[in-house]
Design a protein around this motif. Structure first.
Motif, PDB file in Angstrom:
ATOM      1  N   ILE A 275      60.057  31.455  38.215  1.00 37.93           N
ATOM      2  CA  ILE A 275      60.282  30.004  38.122  1.00 37.93           C
ATOM      3  C   ILE A 275      59.057  29.313  38.692  1.00 37.93           C
ATOM      4  CG2 ILE A 275      61.785  28.096  38.778  1.00 37.93           C
ATOM      5  CD1 ILE A 275      64.038  30.104  39.147  1.00 37.93           C
ATOM      6  N   LEU A 276      58.411  28.492  37.878  1.00 37.62           N
ATOM      7  CA  LEU A 276      57.182  27.824  38.272  1.00 37.62           C
ATOM      8  C   LEU A 276      57.378  26.320  38.272  1.00 37.62           C
ATOM      9  CD1 LEU A 276      56.359  30.439  36.263  1.00 37.62           C
ATOM     10  CD2 LEU A 276      54.109  29.764  37.009  1.00 37.62           C
ATOM     11  N   SER A 277      56.585  25.628  39.081  1.00 38.45           N
ATOM     12  CA  SER A 277      56.630  24.171  39.115  1.00 38.45           C
ATOM     13  C   SER A 277      56.076  23.606  37.812  1.00 38.45           C
ATOM     14  CB  SER A 277      55.848  23.650  40.319  1.00 38.45           C
ATOM     15  OG  SER A 277      54.498  24.071  40.253  1.00 38.45           O
ATOM     16  N   ASP A 278      56.133  22.300  37.691  1.00 41.66           N
ATOM     17  CA  ASP A 278      55.735  21.661  36.442  1.00 41.66           C
ATOM     18  C   ASP A 278      54.270  21.886  36.107  1.00 41.66           C
ATOM     19  OD1 ASP A 278      56.125  20.184  34.176  1.00 41.66           O
ATOM     20  OD2 ASP A 278      55.871  18.242  35.143  1.00 41.66           O
ATOM     21  N   ASP A 279      53.438  22.187  37.118  1.00 40.98           N
ATOM     22  CA  ASP A 279      52.023  22.428  36.845  1.00 40.98           C
ATOM     23  C   ASP A 279      51.751  23.849  36.344  1.00 40.98           C
ATOM     24  OD1 ASP A 279      52.423  23.969  39.084  1.00 40.98           O
ATOM     25  OD2 ASP A 279      51.052  22.867  40.375  1.00 40.98           O
ATOM     26  N   GLN A 280      52.796  24.683  36.265  1.00 42.69           N
ATOM     27  CA  GLN A 280      52.712  26.072  35.798  1.00 42.69           C
ATOM     28  C   GLN A 280      51.798  26.931  36.670  1.00 42.69           C
ATOM     29  OE1 GLN A 280      52.832  26.959  31.534  1.00 42.69           O
ATOM     30  NE2 GLN A 280      52.527  24.789  31.128  1.00 42.69           N
ATOM     31  N   GLN A 281      51.559  26.508  37.901  1.00 39.45           N
ATOM     32  CA  GLN A 281      50.702  27.264  38.801  1.00 39.45           C
ATOM     33  C   GLN A 281      51.465  27.771  40.021  1.00 39.45           C
ATOM     34  OE1 GLN A 281      47.560  28.039  38.035  1.00 39.45           O
ATOM     35  NE2 GLN A 281      47.702  26.884  36.115  1.00 39.45           N
ATOM     36  N   THR A 282      52.286  26.925  40.601  1.00 38.41           N
ATOM     37  CA  THR A 282      53.012  27.271  41.821  1.00 38.41           C
ATOM     38  C   THR A 282      54.276  28.040  41.472  1.00 38.41           C
ATOM     39  OG1 THR A 282      52.204  25.244  42.854  1.00 38.41           O
ATOM     40  CG2 THR A 282      54.039  26.362  43.930  1.00 38.41           C
ATOM     41  N   VAL A 283      54.404  29.266  41.998  1.00 34.22           N
ATOM     42  CA  VAL A 283      55.584  30.094  41.754  1.00 34.22           C
ATOM     43  C   VAL A 283      56.646  29.736  42.787  1.00 34.22           C
ATOM     44  CG1 VAL A 283      56.496  32.441  41.609  1.00 34.22           C
ATOM     45  CG2 VAL A 283      54.176  31.946  40.794  1.00 34.22           C
ATOM     46  N   LEU A 284      57.757  29.193  42.330  1.00 28.25           N
ATOM     47  CA  LEU A 284      58.855  28.819  43.224  1.00 28.25           C
ATOM     48  C   LEU A 284      59.757  30.005  43.536  1.00 28.25           C
ATOM     49  CD1 LEU A 284      59.856  25.430  41.530  1.00 28.25           C
ATOM     50  CD2 LEU A 284      58.250  25.800  43.408  1.00 28.25           C
ATOM     51  N   ALA A 285      59.914  30.909  42.596  1.00 30.32           N
ATOM     52  CA  ALA A 285      60.770  32.080  42.806  1.00 30.32           C
ATOM     53  C   ALA A 285      60.377  33.159  41.814  1.00 30.32           C
ATOM     54  CB  ALA A 285      62.244  31.722  42.640  1.00 30.32           C
ATOM     55  N   ASP A 286      60.578  34.394  42.209  1.00 28.01           N
ATOM     56  CA  ASP A 286      60.313  35.546  41.352  1.00 28.01           C
ATOM     57  C   ASP A 286      61.533  36.450  41.433  1.00 28.01           C
ATOM     58  OD1 ASP A 286      59.193  37.397  39.719  1.00 28.01           O
ATOM     59  OD2 ASP A 286      57.501  37.912  41.021  1.00 28.01           O
ATOM     60  N   LEU A 287      62.372  36.404  40.413  1.00 26.85           N
ATOM     61  CA  LEU A 287      63.646  37.129  40.417  1.00 26.85           C
ATOM     62  C   LEU A 287      63.433  38.524  39.846  1.00 26.85           C
ATOM     63  CD1 LEU A 287      65.921  34.208  39.137  1.00 26.85           C
ATOM     64  CD2 LEU A 287      65.293  34.782  41.483  1.00 26.85           C
ATOM     65  N   THR A 288      63.214  39.496  40.721  1.00 25.01           N
ATOM     66  CA  THR A 288      62.871  40.849  40.288  1.00 25.01           C
ATOM     67  C   THR A 288      64.014  41.840  40.442  1.00 25.01           C
ATOM     68  OG1 THR A 288      61.982  41.347  42.490  1.00 25.01           O
ATOM     69  CG2 THR A 288      60.447  40.497  40.842  1.00 25.01           C
TER      70      THR A 288
END
Length: 344
Positions: free
Chosen positions: A96-109
């Motif tokens: 899940i990334l922020s609107d800028d597609q750079q900041t990763v908010l979560a990585d569901l692995t």
């Protein structure tokens, strides 16, 4: 089901319910006092990784997720009900990334892993909350606080044990169809595969998951051709199987092109264990494949194994080499951390 590995969605949590201003009014109770209840809490937006999904296609048709707001408080010290939360069911491996597609908010692995993407607003206090020895009849209450809202990007990175790479028409789909029950599109022209395919491969009573990544071309890390979008799917792989067409005009240069793309893309792909498979062995002269394999090893290719997906020659050897690396990587990942011995 159509494969979709990227989607943009809008998420908004519920607003808090307002508090109530109320006074107790009963016969023979002349000074009942304030009894306004608090407002309910707004619902959350929760993202949860679940098993059994391998595409984000559901989020193409539903892009707005809004949780329920809390209910208002009422007299007789009755608090409002909390709003229902919204649970977004995502495939394992979704970022899940922020609107800028750079900041990763979560990585569901991992299956069951979840994150509260937007927290619901707290409910407002009723006037019963504000009564005190100096203010016996407060006539004020609080409105509920607003919820959170945001636009986020969902990006799926498939979780597979082995990644299948190669230039267009290198025989990747044919290989995957030969070693698994997957049925990718196969044709005698480049770019027949337009989205990644997954297949469960069995060898020597052992199984692993293989991902077939669409053919890459020179400049893929900059977005050429199908671009670097699909390279993200092999970031989580434990080993790469790089297929090189032995019947191509310059197989060594073909191998070098893709190695350069992996290096330029980053993400640790250049450092992953790699096995080079020389495909279409059935269409080459005798001893040609072995001479080509030696030339690739001299260029630094490491393990090079000739194979033919049509006749099946060399396929088992490749699968055994892959499972050996996968088992070793799995053992290292699950090995408990060494504890230093205690010394007085």
């Amino acid at each position: 089901m159509k494969f979709l590995d990227q989607a943009k969605i809008y998420a908004r949590s519920g607003h808090g319910g307002p508090g109530s201003v109320s006074f107790r009014r009963e016969a023979h109770v002349p000074f009942g006092g304030p009894d306004g209840g608090n407002g309910g809490r707004g619902g959350d937006i929760i993202a949860r990784a679940v098993n059994g999904l391998n595409t984000l296609i559901d989020y193409r048709y539903q892009q707005h997720f809004k949780a329920e707001s809390g209910r208002p408080g009422a007299g007789r010290d009755r608090s409002g009900a909390s709003g229902d939360s919204v649970i977004m069911r995502l495939p394992v491996g979704t970022q899940i990334l922020s609107d800028d597609q750079q900041t990763v908010l979560a990585d569901l692995t991992e299956e069951g892993q979840e994150i509260v993407l937007a927290t619901g607003g707290p409910g407002g206090k009723g006037n019963a909350f504000f009564k005190s020895s100096t203010n016996r009849a407060p006539r004020k209450s609080q409105p509920g606080e607003p919820g959170q809202e945001m636009w986020v990007w969902l990006r799926l990175k498939l979780i597979a044990d082995a990644g299948l790479l190669g230039l267009p028409n290198a025989g990747k789909s044919t290989f995957l169809a030969a070693v698994s029950a997957a049925k990718p599109k196969i044709a005698d022209y480049p770019f027949t595969t337009l989205h990644p395919n997954l297949g469960v491969v069995a060898v020597d009573a052992k199984e692993f998951v293989m991902a077939d990544i669409p053919g890459l071309i020179e400049g893929a890390h900059e977005g050429a051709g199908l671009g670097h979008r699909f390279l993200g799917h092999v970031e989580r792989c434990r080993v790469l199987l790089h297929l090189v067409d032995a019947t191509a005009d310059d197989p060594i240069e073909a191998w070098k092109i893709l190695r350069r793309e992996l290096k330029e893309y980053g993400g640790g792909l250049n450092d992953k264990p790699e096995i080079v498979g020389l495909t279409k062995l059935d269409a080459t002269p005798p001893d040609y494949a072995e001479d080509l394999a030696n030339a690739l090893r001299a260029e630094g290719a490491g393990t090079v194994l000739p194979l033919s997906s049509v006749s099946g020659e060399g396929v088992t050897s490749v699968l055994r080499a892959l499972i050996s690396i996968i088992e070793e990587a799995t053992f290292e990942e699950n090995k408990p951390d060494e504890v230093e011995p205690w010394s007085p």
